[in-house]
Design a protein around this motif. Structure first.
Motif: not given
Length: 279
Positions: A49-55, A249-252, A260-263
């Motif tokens: 993956l070209p990124f790391t992150g969390v939901d 980074y989105a905050r819904y 849910i806030n995927p980063f």
């Protein structure tokens, strides 16, 4: 690679969009995971993956009974790694949390351990879970996105179907953090609107602000899960703007007591927790 028939079969087995009965006793089998590969194949994401992150999820409607039958409450915070094979389907998450309502647990810590175990099994990777007790509610932070908003740009909009070709760059090299509260997409299955705010931090050729706003608004009639939209935004910006560093980074806004806030980022970790006014 999953075929169209396979994707249809996986999605049709979800509780999302179907009439369901609420269970009030602990039922971990209610949790449903969706393979992340279904969307990642479409946007040509491979195993590296070209990124790391969390939901990052926040659950505001969590309650259970203590051994004496007295209701207890807490706010749930959890982070599902973007590297997990499955994302957590939101309606099943809501139904699962509801199943705690009439279930007895010895302590908040037992509830926390139980949820962590169940979510980790569903995601197929270790999930971080924290329960915030009522005496800690005053420590929770409300804050705006710390970024320059592009929403006041006075531009004409005529595209509401996803169009990454709208993205353009200038020759100037820049580091900046932008945001918009105008992100809206629709649930992949139910077509219900998903409202959100998005932060985009990058270093590279300057992204033309008007083009970025037009691109984000072009999600307005697009149907996709929250996590998938954020990964699509990341990949579209990388493809069309080629920044050296990028965070999305989105905050819904919450639905059914869950937000849910995927980063996703290729250079930094998720920021300390806060919530927006619309959450």
């Amino acid at each position: 690679m999953a075929s169209s028939a396979d994707k249809t079969a996986i999605l049709s087995n979800l509780s999302l969009g179907k009439i369901t009965e609420y269970q009030e006793n602990y039922a971990p089998e209610l949790l449903q995971g969706v393979p992340r590969s279904l969307n990642r194949e479409e946007i040509q994401l491979q195993h590296d993956l070209p990124f790391t992150g969390v939901d990052r999820w926040t659950g505001y409607e969590l309650s259970w009974l203590n051994p004496k039958g007295k209701p207890q409450i807490a706010i749930l915070q959890c982070e599902v790694p973007a590297s997990s094979s499955h994302l957590i389907e939101s309606k099943s998450f809501k139904l699962y949390l509801n199943s705690f309502n009439q279930s007895h647990f010895d302590s908040l810590e037992q509830v926390q351990r139980t949820i962590q175990q169940d979510l980790s099994l569903c995601a197929n990777e270790q999930v971080m879970v924290k329960l915030v007790s009522p005496r800690e509610f005053n420590t929770l932070v409300m804050s705006p996105l710390h970024a320059h908003s592009i929403d006041e740009l006075d531009i004409d909009i005529n595209e509401y179907q996803l169009n990454p070709a709208l993205l353009t760059v200038e020759e100037q090299w820049i580091e900046e953090t932008l945001c918009s509260d105008l992100l809206k997409s629709n649930c992949l299955i139910t077509n219900q609107p998903d409202w959100g705010s998005v932060l985009i931090r990058y270093a590279g050729k300057k992204i033309h602000h008007e083009s970025l706003l037009r691109y984000l608004i072009s999600f307005r009639k697009h149907n996709e899960f929250h996590e998938q939209c954020v990964e699509r935004i990341f990949c579209d910006i990388m493809q069309h703007c080629s920044p050296q560093h990028l965070t999305v980074y989105a905050r819904y806004t919450r639905r059914g007591g869950l937000d849910i806030n995927p980063f996703r980022s290729n250079f930094e970790q998720i920021y300390p927790e806060f919530r927006l006014a619309r959450q």
